[in-house]
Design a protein around this motif. Sequence first.
Motif, short mmCIF file in Angstrom:
data_model
loop_
_atom_site.label_atom_id
_atom_site.label_comp_id
_atom_site.label_asym_id
_atom_site.label_seq_id
_atom_site.Cartn_x
_atom_site.Cartn_y
_atom_site.Cartn_z
N GLU A 1 -17.87 7.83 6.32
CA GLU A 1 -16.50 7.49 7.02
C GLU A 1 -15.80 7.01 5.98
O GLU A 1 -14.93 6.42 5.74
N ALA A 2 -16.07 7.79 4.81
CA ALA A 2 -15.28 7.36 3.43
C ALA A 2 -13.82 7.37 3.47
O ALA A 2 -13.20 6.59 2.73
N PHE A 3 -13.24 8.28 4.37
CA PHE A 3 -11.58 8.28 4.21
C PHE A 3 -11.12 7.84 5.51
O PHE A 3 -9.75 8.10 5.72
N SER A 4 -11.70 7.44 6.34
CA SER A 4 -11.41 7.31 7.76
C SER A 4 -10.25 5.82 7.78
O SER A 4 -9.64 5.97 8.78
N ALA A 5 -10.34 5.07 6.95
CA ALA A 5 -9.50 3.98 6.91
C ALA A 5 -8.19 4.33 6.33
O ALA A 5 -7.16 3.28 6.33
N LEU A 6 -7.87 5.52 5.66
CA LEU A 6 -6.70 5.77 5.03
C LEU A 6 -5.61 6.57 5.66
O LEU A 6 -6.16 6.96 6.91
N SER B 1 -6.22 6.69 -14.64
CA SER B 1 -6.56 5.99 -15.86
C SER B 1 -5.64 4.90 -16.33
O SER B 1 -5.74 3.95 -16.92
N HIS B 2 -4.49 5.12 -15.57
CA HIS B 2 -3.31 4.22 -15.83
C HIS B 2 -3.55 2.90 -15.24
O HIS B 2 -2.69 1.80 -15.52
N VAL B 3 -4.38 2.48 -14.34
CA VAL B 3 -4.63 1.26 -13.65
C VAL B 3 -6.09 0.84 -14.27
O VAL B 3 -6.55 -0.29 -13.15
N ALA B 4 -6.57 1.18 -15.09
CA ALA B 4 -7.93 0.79 -15.40
C ALA B 4 -7.99 -0.72 -15.66
O ALA B 4 -9.03 -1.33 -15.39
N LYS B 5 -6.96 -1.53 -16.17
CA LYS B 5 -7.01 -2.89 -16.34
C LYS B 5 -6.76 -3.93 -15.13
O LYS B 5 -6.69 -4.89 -15.20
N GLN B 6 -6.06 -3.05 -14.10
CA GLN B 6 -5.60 -3.72 -12.92
C GLN B 6 -6.82 -4.29 -12.05
O GLN B 6 -8.22 -3.66 -12.28
N TYR B 7 -6.61 -5.01 -11.07
CA TYR B 7 -7.67 -5.43 -10.04
C TYR B 7 -7.54 -4.76 -8.76
O TYR B 7 -6.31 -4.38 -8.14
N PRO B 8 -8.73 -4.74 -8.01
CA PRO B 8 -8.59 -4.12 -6.66
C PRO B 8 -7.30 -4.56 -5.78
O PRO B 8 -6.79 -3.67 -5.32
N HIS B 9 -7.11 -5.86 -5.64
CA HIS B 9 -6.16 -6.24 -4.86
C HIS B 9 -4.66 -5.73 -5.19
O HIS B 9 -3.83 -6.08 -4.38
N GLN B 10 -4.54 -5.34 -6.37
CA GLN B 10 -3.39 -4.73 -6.92
C GLN B 10 -3.12 -3.13 -6.70
O GLN B 10 -1.90 -2.92 -6.77
N LEU B 11 -4.30 -2.63 -5.90
CA LEU B 11 -4.12 -1.35 -5.71
C LEU B 11 -3.85 -0.96 -4.13
O LEU B 11 -4.24 -1.76 -3.40
N SER B 12 -3.37 0.16 -3.96
CA SER B 12 -3.25 0.55 -2.39
C SER B 12 -4.63 0.86 -1.87
O SER B 12 -5.59 1.14 -2.71
N GLY B 13 -4.77 0.88 -0.59
CA GLY B 13 -6.00 1.62 0.23
C GLY B 13 -6.53 3.23 -0.43
O GLY B 13 -7.72 3.04 -0.81
N GLY B 14 -5.68 3.84 -0.82
CA GLY B 14 -6.07 5.01 -1.33
C GLY B 14 -6.60 5.12 -2.72
O GLY B 14 -7.53 5.66 -2.99
#
Length: 246
Positions: free
Chosen positions: A150-155, A115-128
Amino acid sequence: MQALQDINLQIFAGEIFVIVGLSGSGKSTLLRTLNHLIPASSGEVRFQGQPLAALSDRELIALRREQMGMVFQSFALFDERNVLENVAFGLEVAGVPREAREARAQAMLEKVGLSHVAKQYPHQLSGGMQQRVGLARALVVNPSVLLMDEAFSALDPIIRREMQSLLLVLQAEAQRTIVFVTHDMEEALRLGSRIAIMEKGKLVQVGKPEALINAPATPYVRHFFSGVDVSRWQMAENYADIWTTR
């Protein structure tokens, strides 16, 4: 060569059904036949008793939109939309008014701890975090079925385990049918109510974890358990044997 051969399978409501196999075994193809993204060339796929091939394009789109969520290995988020808008996208497509969809999206972000990152954009987030957004987007429309490829395979391993735990928590809160594709047997054992093992487009064995561990059908099935601690499931079967009555 056919991608899938002689598939005869039933998936039960409310279970986490895990499909395991090596690369090229057909597991992702099988997943995509379940929502008719890849139509079966022979036989039929039924959802709640209804053949998918009998649905019109409009009915099929509505089915996918309203009852089937999908989460991919690639996060597939919209770079130009913030996190809240990404999660609310399915509701927007369904015609839910903005205020209502944003409220539901915010509530789902609370559930996945973002909920704390609702206004951020995907490039600002970690892969997880990006994968949590993808999971929230799939769940916010409250689908009865969730397909995960394979939803979690890249993590990385720690984040991957956190995502597995989150999925189990969300499943405990609101049981839905989950079909989960992976090549990792430890992940399959942790998540799966039942597990299907595939080889070269065929189902080699389907069953509960303890059944596969204690009675592998082939050396190929046995290979998947090498290096995996299976004592929990072996013990479970032994206790079951003690309490069997005739």
